[in-house]
Design an enzyme around this catalytic site. Sequence first.
Site, PDB file in Angstrom:
ATOM      1  N   HIS A 141       1.592   0.718   2.519  1.00  0.00           N
ATOM      2  CA  HIS A 141       2.206  -0.490   3.069  1.00  0.00           C
ATOM      3  C   HIS A 141       3.735  -0.422   2.991  1.00  0.00           C
ATOM      4  CE1 HIS A 141      -1.771  -2.955   2.623  1.00  0.00           C
ATOM      5  NE2 HIS A 141      -1.824  -2.019   3.543  1.00  0.00           N
ATOM      6  N   CYS A 200      14.308  -0.876  11.590  1.00  0.00           N
ATOM      7  CA  CYS A 200      13.979  -1.890  12.580  1.00  0.00           C
ATOM      8  C   CYS A 200      12.467  -1.914  12.792  1.00  0.00           C
ATOM      9  CB  CYS A 200      14.688  -1.561  13.900  1.00  0.00           C
ATOM     10  SG  CYS A 200      14.139  -2.644  15.238  1.00  0.00           S
ATOM     11  N   CYS A 245      19.319  -4.865  14.640  1.00  0.00           N
ATOM     12  CA  CYS A 245      19.260  -3.497  15.145  1.00  0.00           C
ATOM     13  C   CYS A 245      20.230  -3.341  16.327  1.00  0.00           C
ATOM     14  CB  CYS A 245      17.827  -3.197  15.585  1.00  0.00           C
ATOM     15  SG  CYS A 245      17.635  -1.585  16.328  1.00  0.00           S
TER      16      CYS A 245
HETATM   17  P1  OAD Z   1      -4.484  -8.851  -4.209  1.00  0.00           P
HETATM   18  O1  OAD Z   1      -3.637  -9.920  -4.775  1.00  0.00           O
HETATM   19  O2  OAD Z   1      -5.241  -9.143  -2.970  1.00  0.00           O
HETATM   20  O3  OAD Z   1      -5.541  -8.338  -5.283  1.00  0.00           O
HETATM   21  C1  OAD Z   1      -5.179  -8.002  -6.585  1.00  0.00           C
HETATM   22  C2  OAD Z   1      -6.448  -7.720  -7.368  1.00  0.00           C
HETATM   23  O4  OAD Z   1      -6.072  -7.232  -8.643  1.00  0.00           O
HETATM   24  C3  OAD Z   1      -7.329  -8.932  -7.583  1.00  0.00           C
HETATM   25  O5  OAD Z   1      -8.689  -8.558  -7.456  1.00  0.00           O
HETATM   26  C4  OAD Z   1      -6.982  -9.369  -9.012  1.00  0.00           C
HETATM   27  O6  OAD Z   1      -8.047 -10.004  -9.670  1.00  0.00           O
HETATM   28  C5  OAD Z   1      -6.725  -8.014  -9.642  1.00  0.00           C
HETATM   29  N1  OAD Z   1      -5.804  -8.031 -10.780  1.00  0.00           N
HETATM   30  C6  OAD Z   1      -4.665  -8.754 -10.961  1.00  0.00           C
HETATM   31  N2  OAD Z   1      -4.062  -8.414 -12.111  1.00  0.00           N
HETATM   32  C7  OAD Z   1      -4.838  -7.455 -12.699  1.00  0.00           C
HETATM   33  C8  OAD Z   1      -4.753  -6.687 -13.902  1.00  0.00           C
HETATM   34  N3  OAD Z   1      -3.721  -6.798 -14.746  1.00  0.00           N
HETATM   35  N4  OAD Z   1      -5.751  -5.805 -14.161  1.00  0.00           N
HETATM   36  C9  OAD Z   1      -6.799  -5.666 -13.317  1.00  0.00           C
HETATM   37  N5  OAD Z   1      -6.923  -6.339 -12.161  1.00  0.00           N
HETATM   38  C10 OAD Z   1      -5.955  -7.219 -11.842  1.00  0.00           C
HETATM   39  O7  OAD Z   1      -3.514  -7.578  -4.006  1.00  0.00           O
HETATM   40  P2  OAD Z   1      -3.797  -6.282  -3.113  1.00  0.00           P
HETATM   41  O8  OAD Z   1      -5.210  -5.912  -3.110  1.00  0.00           O
HETATM   42  O9  OAD Z   1      -2.802  -5.268  -3.543  1.00  0.00           O
HETATM   43  O10 OAD Z   1      -0.334  -6.249   2.347  1.00  0.00           O
HETATM   44  O11 OAD Z   1      -3.380  -6.831  -1.678  1.00  0.00           O
HETATM   45  C11 OAD Z   1      -3.450  -5.957  -0.601  1.00  0.00           C
HETATM   46  C12 OAD Z   1      -2.451  -6.309   0.451  1.00  0.00           C
HETATM   47  O12 OAD Z   1      -2.554  -7.689   0.794  1.00  0.00           O
HETATM   48  C13 OAD Z   1      -1.002  -6.168   0.058  1.00  0.00           C
HETATM   49  O13 OAD Z   1      -0.519  -4.837   0.060  1.00  0.00           O
HETATM   50  C14 OAD Z   1      -0.310  -6.981   1.112  1.00  0.00           C
HETATM   51  C15 OAD Z   1      -1.234  -8.182   1.167  1.00  0.00           C
HETATM   52  O14 OAD Z   1      -1.343  -8.747   2.407  1.00  0.00           O
HETATM   53  C16 OAD Z   1       0.511  -6.567   3.331  1.00  0.00           C
HETATM   54  O15 OAD Z   1       1.383  -7.396   3.200  1.00  0.00           O
HETATM   55  C17 OAD Z   1       0.282  -5.809   4.597  1.00  0.00           C
END
Ligand code: OAD
Length: 290
Positions: free
Chosen positions: A139, A147, A171
């Site tokens: 990501h 841009c 840009c």
């Molecule tokens: P999320 O916030 O969707 O998920 C985080 C996960 O980690 C959840 O299941 C939490 O329960 C878990 N969690 C939090 N703290 C933890 C810890 N200390 N130990 C173990 N588990 C823990 O975040 P992502 O999956 O990274 O993309 O989100 C994916 C994408 O959604 C991001 O990259 C972003 C967002 O939209 C874009 O912006 C394109």
Amino acid sequence: MGNDDNSEPHQNKYEEIINLLKTNQLKNITFITGAGISTSAGIPDFRSPNGLFAQTQKKYNLSSPVQFFQINLFYEHPEYFYDFCKNVEKQINECKPTKAHLFQGFLCKKGIVKRIFTQNVDGLEIKAGCPRELCTFAHGRIDIAGCPECLSDYDIEELRQKIYKGEIAYCEECNKPIKPKVVFYGEYLPSSYHDSFDDITKTDCAFIMGTSLAVFPFYRLPCNIPKDSWRVLINLEKVTGAIFTTNRLDFDNEYKKDCFIQGYTDEVVQKIVDDCEWTKEFNEYCSNFK
Ligand code: OAD
């Protein structure tokens, strides 16, 4: 650290993985990570009740939780994201890698990591000693700029100056607002993601850590892991990823090499290190990154 499935097959799976690690039988480990591995460094995740979606929706009075990270909103109101960056970017730059990042660096040093696929843009993998060439920032990254429309590069220092002065950078080619190269909804993933995708098919064990596996196409990575390889989820809650695909994670099937370890990533990786009798070596590794 606990587990919502304390059944014997599950415990057997964990012990088998530890044994394989200890006896050096896993040589192509992949990490698939998300915001949960950085929360203990002080960076909020997205979907938790106080995560970035809830915070930005409230602060900018938006109609949906994901709206802040949609490219159309950025084009309409670049000042929102600039304001966000002003607060967050400095904070991210000052963060230290967590144990979950250091565990990845430690296994890289052992020479048994095939690739790290992360959705995170904080770059803490690099601060934890993971070689850049093994890291796929699916990501994007917060430390480079460009841009979003014509993809031309922009000097990140110049962008930082503008952000702090409250000015918008545009840009010169297409007049769209510039931003750090972090992927928003409505944008393509960087080519590095597609270029390194094939490594997932060569992994013998994947550690999937701190992610809700909610975002396409990243959530398909675990489905492309060979069926005879291990898939280990380390997360606060059980997630299975893509709904309409084959070879989804299936922790309830005792014949599948899918293992769920419920808990905080830092605590679980420490347990793995201890169970592998790597504690002293790991502590020495970590002491280089204080
Ligand atoms: P999320 O916030 O969707 O998920 C985080 C996960 O980690 C959840 O299941 C939490 O329960 C878990 N969690 C939090 N703290 C933890 C810890 N200390 N130990 C173990 N588990 C823990 O975040 P992502 O999956 O990274 O993309 O989100 C994916 C994408 O959604 C991001 O990259 C972003 C967002 O939209 C874009 O912006 C394109």
